[in-house]
Write a protein that holds these residues in place. Structure first.
Motif, PDB file in Angstrom:
ATOM      1  N   ILE A 190       0.850  -1.204   0.000  1.00  6.28           N
ATOM      2  CA  ILE A 190       0.000   0.000   0.000  1.00  6.28           C
ATOM      3  C   ILE A 190       0.879   1.245   0.000  1.00  6.28           C
ATOM      4  O   ILE A 190       0.643   2.211  -0.747  1.00  6.28           O
ATOM      5  N   LEU A 191       1.924   1.254   0.834  1.00  4.13           N
ATOM      6  CA  LEU A 191       2.769   2.439   0.949  1.00  4.13           C
ATOM      7  C   LEU A 191       3.575   2.700  -0.324  1.00  4.13           C
ATOM      8  O   LEU A 191       3.923   3.852  -0.622  1.00  4.13           O
ATOM      9  N   THR A 192       3.926   1.651  -1.054  1.00  3.67           N
ATOM     10  CA  THR A 192       4.747   1.828  -2.270  1.00  3.67           C
ATOM     11  C   THR A 192       3.908   1.948  -3.536  1.00  3.67           C
ATOM     12  O   THR A 192       4.471   2.021  -4.638  1.00  3.67           O
ATOM     13  N   SER A 193       2.584   1.953  -3.390  1.00  2.00           N
ATOM     14  CA  SER A 193       1.727   2.074  -4.565  1.00  2.00           C
ATOM     15  C   SER A 193       1.692   3.530  -5.045  1.00  2.00           C
ATOM     16  O   SER A 193       2.162   4.445  -4.369  1.00  2.00           O
ATOM     17  N   ASP A 194       1.121   3.740  -6.222  1.00  2.00           N
ATOM     18  CA  ASP A 194       1.039   5.093  -6.794  1.00  2.00           C
ATOM     19  C   ASP A 194      -0.071   5.914  -6.147  1.00  2.00           C
ATOM     20  O   ASP A 194      -0.165   7.122  -6.379  1.00  2.00           O
ATOM     21  N   GLU A 195      -0.930   5.238  -5.359  1.00  2.00           N
ATOM     22  CA  GLU A 195      -2.036   5.939  -4.721  1.00  2.00           C
ATOM     23  C   GLU A 195      -1.517   6.903  -3.659  1.00  2.00           C
ATOM     24  O   GLU A 195      -0.637   6.557  -2.859  1.00  2.00           O
ATOM     25  N   LYS A 196      -2.042   8.132  -3.656  1.00  2.00           N
ATOM     26  CA  LYS A 196      -1.614   9.144  -2.697  1.00  2.00           C
ATOM     27  C   LYS A 196      -2.278   8.894  -1.351  1.00  2.00           C
ATOM     28  O   LYS A 196      -3.486   8.723  -1.266  1.00  2.00           O
ATOM     29  N   ILE A 197      -1.511   8.880  -0.278  1.00  2.00           N
ATOM     30  CA  ILE A 197      -2.005   8.598   1.070  1.00  2.00           C
ATOM     31  C   ILE A 197      -1.658   9.792   1.951  1.00  2.00           C
ATOM     32  O   ILE A 197      -0.518  10.292   1.928  1.00  2.00           O
ATOM     33  N   ASP A 198      -2.646  10.219   2.741  1.00  2.41           N
ATOM     34  CA  ASP A 198      -2.367  11.381   3.596  1.00  2.41           C
ATOM     35  C   ASP A 198      -1.432  10.981   4.734  1.00  2.41           C
ATOM     36  O   ASP A 198      -1.212   9.805   5.020  1.00  2.41           O
ATOM     37  N   ALA A 199      -0.913  11.994   5.411  1.00  2.00           N
ATOM     38  CA  ALA A 199       0.116  11.783   6.425  1.00  2.00           C
ATOM     39  C   ALA A 199      -0.384  10.937   7.586  1.00  2.00           C
ATOM     40  O   ALA A 199       0.358  10.112   8.147  1.00  2.00           O
ATOM     41  N   GLU A 200      -1.633  11.143   8.002  1.00  2.00           N
ATOM     42  CA  GLU A 200      -2.158  10.383   9.145  1.00  2.00           C
ATOM     43  C   GLU A 200      -2.188   8.892   8.842  1.00  2.00           C
ATOM     44  O   GLU A 200      -1.778   8.074   9.667  1.00  2.00           O
ATOM     45  N   TRP A 201      -2.666   8.513   7.626  1.00  2.00           N
ATOM     46  CA  TRP A 201      -2.721   7.098   7.276  1.00  2.00           C
ATOM     47  C   TRP A 201      -1.312   6.519   7.064  1.00  2.00           C
ATOM     48  O   TRP A 201      -1.051   5.363   7.409  1.00  2.00           O
ATOM     49  N   GLN A 202      -0.427   7.334   6.516  1.00  2.00           N
ATOM     50  CA  GLN A 202       0.952   6.857   6.396  1.00  2.00           C
ATOM     51  C   GLN A 202       1.544   6.510   7.759  1.00  2.00           C
ATOM     52  O   GLN A 202       2.238   5.505   7.929  1.00  2.00           O
ATOM     53  N   GLY A 203       1.278   7.362   8.742  1.00  2.00           N
ATOM     54  CA  GLY A 203       1.765   7.101  10.092  1.00  2.00           C
ATOM     55  C   GLY A 203       1.198   5.802  10.653  1.00  2.00           C
ATOM     56  O   GLY A 203       1.914   5.024  11.309  1.00  2.00           O
ATOM     57  N   ARG A 204      -0.107   5.560  10.400  1.00  2.00           N
ATOM     58  CA  ARG A 204      -0.715   4.293  10.875  1.00  2.00           C
ATOM     59  C   ARG A 204      -0.058   3.083  10.223  1.00  2.00           C
ATOM     60  O   ARG A 204       0.235   2.079  10.883  1.00  2.00           O
ATOM     61  N   PHE A 205       0.165   3.193   8.890  1.00  2.00           N
ATOM     62  CA  PHE A 205       0.779   2.057   8.194  1.00  2.00           C
ATOM     63  C   PHE A 205       2.208   1.805   8.688  1.00  2.00           C
ATOM     64  O   PHE A 205       2.651   0.662   8.837  1.00  2.00           O
ATOM     65  N   HIS A 206       2.926   2.887   8.952  1.00  2.00           N
ATOM     66  CA  HIS A 206       4.280   2.736   9.462  1.00  2.00           C
ATOM     67  C   HIS A 206       4.268   2.060  10.828  1.00  2.00           C
ATOM     68  O   HIS A 206       5.122   1.200  11.132  1.00  2.00           O
ATOM     69  N   ARG A 207       3.336   2.458  11.686  1.00  2.00           N
ATOM     70  CA  ARG A 207       3.237   1.825  13.012  1.00  2.00           C
ATOM     71  C   ARG A 207       2.868   0.343  12.871  1.00  2.00           C
ATOM     72  O   ARG A 207       3.363  -0.515  13.620  1.00  2.00           O
ATOM     73  N   ASN A 208       1.979   0.058  11.896  1.00  2.00           N
ATOM     74  CA  ASN A 208       1.600  -1.349  11.677  1.00  2.00           C
ATOM     75  C   ASN A 208       2.809  -2.181  11.243  1.00  2.00           C
ATOM     76  O   ASN A 208       3.015  -3.309  11.708  1.00  2.00           O
ATOM     77  N   ILE A 209       3.608  -1.603  10.333  1.00  2.00           N
ATOM     78  CA  ILE A 209       4.804  -2.327   9.894  1.00  2.00           C
ATOM     79  C   ILE A 209       5.754  -2.539  11.064  1.00  2.00           C
ATOM     80  O   ILE A 209       6.334  -3.620  11.232  1.00  2.00           O
ATOM     81  N   HIS A 210       5.904  -1.500  11.898  1.00  2.00           N
ATOM     82  CA  HIS A 210       6.778  -1.624  13.062  1.00  2.00           C
ATOM     83  C   HIS A 210       6.287  -2.732  14.004  1.00  2.00           C
ATOM     84  O   HIS A 210       7.077  -3.580  14.447  1.00  2.00           O
ATOM     85  N   ASP A 211       4.988  -2.721  14.304  1.00  2.00           N
ATOM     86  CA  ASP A 211       4.429  -3.729  15.210  1.00  2.00           C
ATOM     87  C   ASP A 211       4.554  -5.139  14.628  1.00  2.00           C
ATOM     88  O   ASP A 211       4.898  -6.099  15.334  1.00  2.00           O
ATOM     89  N   ASP A 212       4.264  -5.247  13.312  1.00  2.00           N
ATOM     90  CA  ASP A 212       4.369  -6.573  12.685  1.00  2.00           C
ATOM     91  C   ASP A 212       5.817  -7.053  12.606  1.00  2.00           C
ATOM     92  O   ASP A 212       6.090  -8.257  12.693  1.00  2.00           O
ATOM     93  N   ALA A 213       6.756  -6.119  12.455  1.00  2.00           N
ATOM     94  CA  ALA A 213       8.174  -6.496  12.433  1.00  2.00           C
ATOM     95  C   ALA A 213       8.605  -7.030  13.792  1.00  2.00           C
ATOM     96  O   ALA A 213       9.356  -8.019  13.877  1.00  2.00           O
ATOM     97  N   ILE A 214       8.130  -6.393  14.874  1.00  2.00           N
ATOM     98  CA  ILE A 214       8.433  -6.891  16.217  1.00  2.00           C
ATOM     99  C   ILE A 214       7.835  -8.279  16.409  1.00  2.00           C
ATOM    100  O   ILE A 214       8.469  -9.193  16.953  1.00  2.00           O
TER     101      ILE A 214
END
Length: 433
Positions: free
Chosen positions: A157-181
């Motif tokens: 989702i983050l690397t797609s061409d679709e534009k994502i606002d900053a709030e959703w980007q932050g959520r996705f980043h946190r999700n990746i962080h949590d899933d990485a842990i």
């Protein structure tokens, strides 16, 4: 004082002398005897003991026991077991004693390598079984795959061409962080699953071997459970499957202590000796319980070593206490052992003297019985468990002992109705007594 030599002592002396490059005259001079007398000794026409044996052993730079008795029984058993497992008839099994006596260092190395190979094979089989059947492994793999899938989906989702606002980007980043842990934790669990604690030889043990190794440290005697009420045992660092097996053995041990306290057993031994059947009858206690209690006797001077094997209905040892003179291979044991006879006659006590091949042969007294375990079901066969106690080197009785083999592949008993396969020593399959 040195023991009197066997009839093969002279042969061992001659072989050792030739290995060292000594002339017969030189050895005779060092031993203080004439060359002609040494010649008679080397051809087993004169028996020697005492100071003369000690002098000859010193001149040959070896121990008197290696000249009289050959190698230790455990080393010979290990060498013969190795030939039975892997050899295709190339090894001169009947000369293992000569090899071990002449080259004890090499014999020990062969035995050690055979033990390591067997442990590695058991480890490989255990991992294969765990990969195929173990639900815990399936759970661990599922956790890793789920975490990887979640990270991949979020990253897509983050690397797609679709534009994502900053709030959703932050959520996705946190999700990746949590899933990485979570992925790191699941990966650690998976690595730990395949990297259990190792034994002293550097080979990871199966759960059953872990428990048997732990019990062997105290010769199967758990002093904390002998009290009434029993004390808690400090839980050893065992893997979960081994921990469960150990706790199950603890429960059996406590029940046996309640049925037959050690003081009562000791008094019965003083009266009846180490006769498990006589003790069971005198005390009106189940023979299987008597066997387990005798196998858990505390170490004491003058007390004979007592081996034990507990088998399921398929003949697989679920508990095995080996002692000098009693080695019971898993999966390849001779079907003539009394423990297997007991499985065919549930409830009947089997008492037998047996003799195991070797040089010299080892006599064993065996007591065995099979009992039904668990709850019977009308549409299911009964679950049987057989228990056998083994006392090495019993006093010879009036009835000749029953010959027991080691493994069909290296068994020299040519006339055996129980043979499964041809022997490397030339015995044919299915020969009748």
């Amino acid at each position: 004082m040195a023991r009197a030599p066997t009839s093969r002592t002279g042969s061992r002396i001659r072989a050792r002398r030739l290995d060292l490059g000594l002339r017969q005259a030189d050895l005779a001079e060092k031993a203080g005897i004439s060359p002609s007398y040494l010649n008679l000794i080397e051809h087993d026409k004169r028996r020697i003991a005492g100071r003369l044996l000690t002098n000859i052993a010193a001149a040959l730079e070896t121990e008197p026991g290696l000249l009289t008795d050959g190698a230790e029984r455990a080393v010979l058993d290990a060498m013969q077991a190795a030939a039975g497992r892997w050899d295709e008839g190339r090894a001169e099994v009947n000369r293992a004693d000569d090899l071990a006596a002449r080259y004890p260092g090499w014999a020990g190395l062969i035995a050690a390598q055979a033990a390591r190979i067997a442990a590695l094979e058991a480890r490989a089989q255990m991992l294969t079984d765990r990969i195929t059947y173990d639900p815990d492994l399936a759970t661990a793999l599922h956790g890793v795959i789920s975490a990887v899938t979640a990270i991949r989906s979020t990253a897509a989702i983050l690397t797609s061409d679709e534009k994502i606002d900053a709030e959703w980007q932050g959520r996705f980043h946190r999700n990746i962080h949590d899933d990485a842990i979570r992925l790191a934790a699941e990966s650690d669990a998976l690595v730990s699953y395949f990297d259990p604690p190792e034994d002293g030889a550097g080979v990871p043990l199966s759960p059953l071997e872990e428990v048997e190794g732990l019990l062997a440290q105290t010769e199967w005697h758990l002093a904390a459970l002998e009290d009434n009420p029993p004390h808690n045992i400090a839980k050893p660092q065992l893997r979960k499957p081994a921990q469960q097996l150990f706790e199950a053995w603890e429960a059996v041990y406590v029940r046996d202590v309640e049925a037959l306290p050690m003081s009562r057993l000791a008094a019965a031994i003083a009266e009846h000796g180490y006769d498990a059947w006589a003790i069971a009858g005198a005390l009106d206690v189940d023979l299987a319980q008597v066997i387990r209690r005798m196998a858990s006797l505390p170490p004491a001077e003058g007390r004979p070593p007592l081996g034990m094997v507990i088998c399921d209905a398929g003949g697989f040892p679920t508990m095995l206490k080996e002692v000098a003179g009693f080695a019971f291979p898993r999966g390849t044991a001779c079907p003539l052992w009394p423990v297997f006879t007991a499985l065919g006659q549930p409830g009947r006590a089997i008492v037998a003297d047996v003799v195991v091949p070797g040089q010299p042969e080892t006599r064993l007294k065996c007591w065995a019985v099979a009992r039904e375990v668990g709850v019977s079901q009308m549409d299911r066969p009964p679950l049987l468990q057989a228990t056998m106690l083994v006392l090495p080197d019993p006093t010879p009785g009036p009835i000749p002992p029953m010959p027991i083999g080691v493994s069909c592949r290296i068994c020299a008993r040519s006339a055996c109705a129980a043979r499964r396969e041809p022997s490397a020593l030339g015995a044919g399959p299915n020969e009748r007594l």
